[in-house]
Design a protein around this motif. Structure first.
Motif, PDB file in Angstrom:
ATOM      1  N   LYS A 197       0.841  -1.203   0.000  1.00  0.00           N
ATOM      2  CA  LYS A 197       0.000   0.000   0.000  1.00  0.00           C
ATOM      3  C   LYS A 197       0.872   1.248   0.000  1.00  0.00           C
ATOM      4  N   THR A 198       0.450   2.262  -0.752  1.00  0.00           N
ATOM      5  CA  THR A 198       1.217   3.495  -0.867  1.00  0.00           C
ATOM      6  C   THR A 198       1.400   4.153   0.498  1.00  0.00           C
ATOM      7  N   ILE A 199       2.636   4.554   0.794  1.00  0.00           N
ATOM      8  CA  ILE A 199       2.940   5.260   2.040  1.00  0.00           C
ATOM      9  C   ILE A 199       2.517   6.720   1.874  1.00  0.00           C
ATOM     10  N   THR A 200       1.591   7.146   2.715  1.00  0.00           N
ATOM     11  CA  THR A 200       1.081   8.523   2.619  1.00  0.00           C
ATOM     12  C   THR A 200       1.347   9.348   3.872  1.00  0.00           C
ATOM     13  N   ALA A 201       1.701   8.689   4.988  1.00  0.00           N
ATOM     14  CA  ALA A 201       1.894   9.403   6.256  1.00  0.00           C
ATOM     15  C   ALA A 201       2.665   8.500   7.215  1.00  0.00           C
ATOM     16  N   PRO A 202       3.206   9.072   8.289  1.00  0.00           N
ATOM     17  CA  PRO A 202       3.855   8.233   9.307  1.00  0.00           C
ATOM     18  C   PRO A 202       2.865   7.234   9.897  1.00  0.00           C
ATOM     19  N   ASP A 203       3.406   6.122  10.387  1.00  0.00           N
ATOM     20  CA  ASP A 203       2.568   5.045  10.903  1.00  0.00           C
ATOM     21  C   ASP A 203       3.355   4.314  11.983  1.00  0.00           C
ATOM     22  N   TRP A 204       2.672   3.888  13.063  1.00  0.00           N
ATOM     23  CA  TRP A 204       3.381   3.227  14.163  1.00  0.00           C
ATOM     24  C   TRP A 204       3.988   1.892  13.740  1.00  0.00           C
ATOM     25  N   HIS A 205       3.565   1.360  12.603  1.00  0.00           N
ATOM     26  CA  HIS A 205       4.167   0.126  12.098  1.00  0.00           C
ATOM     27  C   HIS A 205       5.594   0.346  11.608  1.00  0.00           C
ATOM     28  N   PHE A 243       4.820   5.271  26.080  1.00  0.00           N
ATOM     29  CA  PHE A 243       4.067   6.386  25.500  1.00  0.00           C
ATOM     30  C   PHE A 243       3.263   5.968  24.264  1.00  0.00           C
ATOM     31  N   GLY A 244       3.904   5.267  23.336  1.00  0.00           N
ATOM     32  CA  GLY A 244       3.225   4.870  22.102  1.00  0.00           C
ATOM     33  C   GLY A 244       2.016   3.984  22.354  1.00  0.00           C
ATOM     34  N   PRO A 245       2.179   2.880  23.109  1.00  0.00           N
ATOM     35  CA  PRO A 245       1.019   2.040  23.406  1.00  0.00           C
ATOM     36  C   PRO A 245      -0.098   2.796  24.126  1.00  0.00           C
ATOM     37  N   ARG A 246       0.277   3.750  24.986  1.00  0.00           N
ATOM     38  CA  ARG A 246      -0.755   4.523  25.701  1.00  0.00           C
ATOM     39  C   ARG A 246      -1.552   5.394  24.735  1.00  0.00           C
ATOM     40  N   VAL A 247      -0.868   6.034  23.786  1.00  0.00           N
ATOM     41  CA  VAL A 247      -1.547   6.858  22.781  1.00  0.00           C
ATOM     42  C   VAL A 247      -2.470   6.000  21.916  1.00  0.00           C
ATOM     43  N   ARG A 248      -2.075   4.763  21.686  1.00  0.00           N
ATOM     44  CA  ARG A 248      -2.881   3.860  20.870  1.00  0.00           C
ATOM     45  C   ARG A 248      -4.053   3.251  21.644  1.00  0.00           C
ATOM     46  N   GLY A 249      -4.158   3.567  22.929  1.00  0.00           N
ATOM     47  CA  GLY A 249      -5.309   3.108  23.703  1.00  0.00           C
ATOM     48  C   GLY A 249      -5.161   1.726  24.304  1.00  0.00           C
ATOM     49  N   ILE A 250      -3.928   1.232  24.395  1.00  0.00           N
ATOM     50  CA  ILE A 250      -3.695  -0.065  25.033  1.00  0.00           C
ATOM     51  C   ILE A 250      -3.986   0.043  26.529  1.00  0.00           C
ATOM     52  N   ALA A 302      15.350   5.082  23.907  1.00  0.00           N
ATOM     53  CA  ALA A 302      14.731   5.482  22.639  1.00  0.00           C
ATOM     54  C   ALA A 302      14.436   4.258  21.773  1.00  0.00           C
ATOM     55  N   LEU A 303      15.342   3.291  21.785  1.00  0.00           N
ATOM     56  CA  LEU A 303      15.135   2.060  21.026  1.00  0.00           C
ATOM     57  C   LEU A 303      13.978   1.258  21.623  1.00  0.00           C
ATOM     58  N   ALA A 304      13.936   1.152  22.952  1.00  0.00           N
ATOM     59  CA  ALA A 304      12.852   0.418  23.614  1.00  0.00           C
ATOM     60  C   ALA A 304      11.509   1.086  23.365  1.00  0.00           C
ATOM     61  N   ARG A 305      11.482   2.412  23.281  1.00  0.00           N
ATOM     62  CA  ARG A 305      10.223   3.115  23.028  1.00  0.00           C
ATOM     63  C   ARG A 305       9.673   2.763  21.649  1.00  0.00           C
ATOM     64  N   VAL A 306      10.557   2.623  20.667  1.00  0.00           N
ATOM     65  CA  VAL A 306      10.113   2.195  19.338  1.00  0.00           C
ATOM     66  C   VAL A 306       9.660   0.739  19.375  1.00  0.00           C
ATOM     67  N   LEU A 307      10.433  -0.123  20.033  1.00  0.00           N
ATOM     68  CA  LEU A 307      10.097  -1.541  20.108  1.00  0.00           C
ATOM     69  C   LEU A 307       8.761  -1.780  20.804  1.00  0.00           C
ATOM     70  N   ALA A 308       8.428  -0.923  21.782  1.00  0.00           N
ATOM     71  CA  ALA A 308       7.197  -1.106  22.549  1.00  0.00           C
ATOM     72  C   ALA A 308       5.942  -1.016  21.681  1.00  0.00           C
ATOM     73  N   ASN A 309       6.039  -0.354  20.549  1.00  0.00           N
ATOM     74  CA  ASN A 309       4.910  -0.288  19.617  1.00  0.00           C
ATOM     75  C   ASN A 309       4.821  -1.545  18.753  1.00  0.00           C
ATOM     76  N   GLU A 310       5.826  -2.424  18.904  1.00  0.00           N
ATOM     77  CA  GLU A 310       5.893  -3.664  18.128  1.00  0.00           C
ATOM     78  C   GLU A 310       5.706  -3.401  16.628  1.00  0.00           C
ATOM     79  N   PRO A 311       6.556  -2.521  16.079  1.00  0.00           N
ATOM     80  CA  PRO A 311       6.417  -2.168  14.659  1.00  0.00           C
ATOM     81  C   PRO A 311       6.900  -3.290  13.756  1.00  0.00           C
TER      82      PRO A 311
END
Length: 263
Positions: A73-81, A103-110, A148-157
């Motif tokens: 799918k065409t990339i049109t915007a940033p995405d937590w993936h 922070f990321g999981p909390r914003v996503r409503g986990i 910073a690395l763990a914060r990205v990993l926590a979103n399980e991208p």
């Protein structure tokens, strides 16, 4: 996504900044695919468009021409993936270590219980579980980059994009972080694209290394490697420097230097 569909595909991607006489072509006709679970390292001279390429894949910028796709799918915007780790840790100083990671999981409503589980899991992986209640400004530079690395990993991208994440670290911390990044990639089965200026770093981490030309950036050559797998099998997590390693390293340096010296 089918087996035939790459995780990332760039088709004839070019990026032009400015208009008219002030325009500058940063990337020119890039064709690139990245498969799931690859560790791709990108090398090239300063200003060759490496960071522009990362921003297009992250969704921060749209290419002037061509198309960038994620899972077809065409990339049109940033995405937590597609999580991004920058050279300087972009942490929130008013939050604790654990709250930065969560922070990321909390914003996503986990749910809170799940966030706590995720946070502890990745803080344990980076060796900072005991420091989870600390303020981030109480940590060293290497520890902040681990957070910073763990914060990205926590979103399980699906994919982690790294823009020279180890460039500001001292030599020993950098080597330790390389080992950590390799182990996390192997354990969590992420796909990684990492920009670096360090040829040895690229050889020791990448399953594939691509070399880019000076501006406008194009792909000069691609190398398939297995040194990172070798390091995973050793007790000291180091790459064995053999004759082939030195040949590839010299080949990459020659490609970059020849390109820079072209009139």
């Amino acid at each position: 996504m089918t087996k035939e569909t790459p995780l990332i595909a760039l088709n004839h991607v070019s990026m032009d900044y400015g208009e008219g006489s002030e325009s500058a072509l940063a990337l020119k006709d890039i064709d690139l695919t990245i498969e799931k679970n690859e560790f791709l390292c990108i090398l090239g001279p300063s200003g060759c468009g490496k960071s522009t390429l990362l921003k297009i894949i992250a969704g921060y910028q749209k290419p002037t021409t061509g198309e960038a796709t994620f899972q077809g799918k065409t990339i049109t915007a940033p995405d937590w993936h597609r999580g991004v780790v920058f050279q300087s840790p972009t942490l929130y100083p008013w939050l604790s270590v654990k709250d930065n990671v969560g922070f990321g999981p909390r914003v996503r409503g986990i749910k809170k219980a799940k966030i706590n589980q995720i946070t502890d899991q990745f803080l344990d992986q980076i060796g900072l579980l005991k420091d989870k209640d600390k303020a981030v400004f109480d940590l060293s530079g290497g520890m902040r980059q681990r957070v910073a690395l763990a914060r990205v990993l926590a979103n399980e991208p699906e994919m982690i994009l790294m823009d020279e994440p180890l460039g500001a670290l001292d030599a020993l911390t950098r080597l330790n972080m390389q080992t950590l990044i390799r182990n996390l990639w192997h354990k969590n089965k992420n796909t990684v694209m990492m920009i670096t200026h360090d040829v040895e770093e690229a050889l020791s981490l990448g399953t594939r290394v691509i070399v880019m030309s000076k501006q406008p950036g194009t792909i000069i050559k691609s190398f398939d490697l297995n040194y990172t797998y070798q390091a995973l099998e050793t007790d000291n997590h180091r790459v064995k420097v053999d004759e082939q390693y030195l040949e590839i390293k010299n080949d990459i340096l020659d490609l970059i230097n020849a390109d820079l010296n072209e009139v």
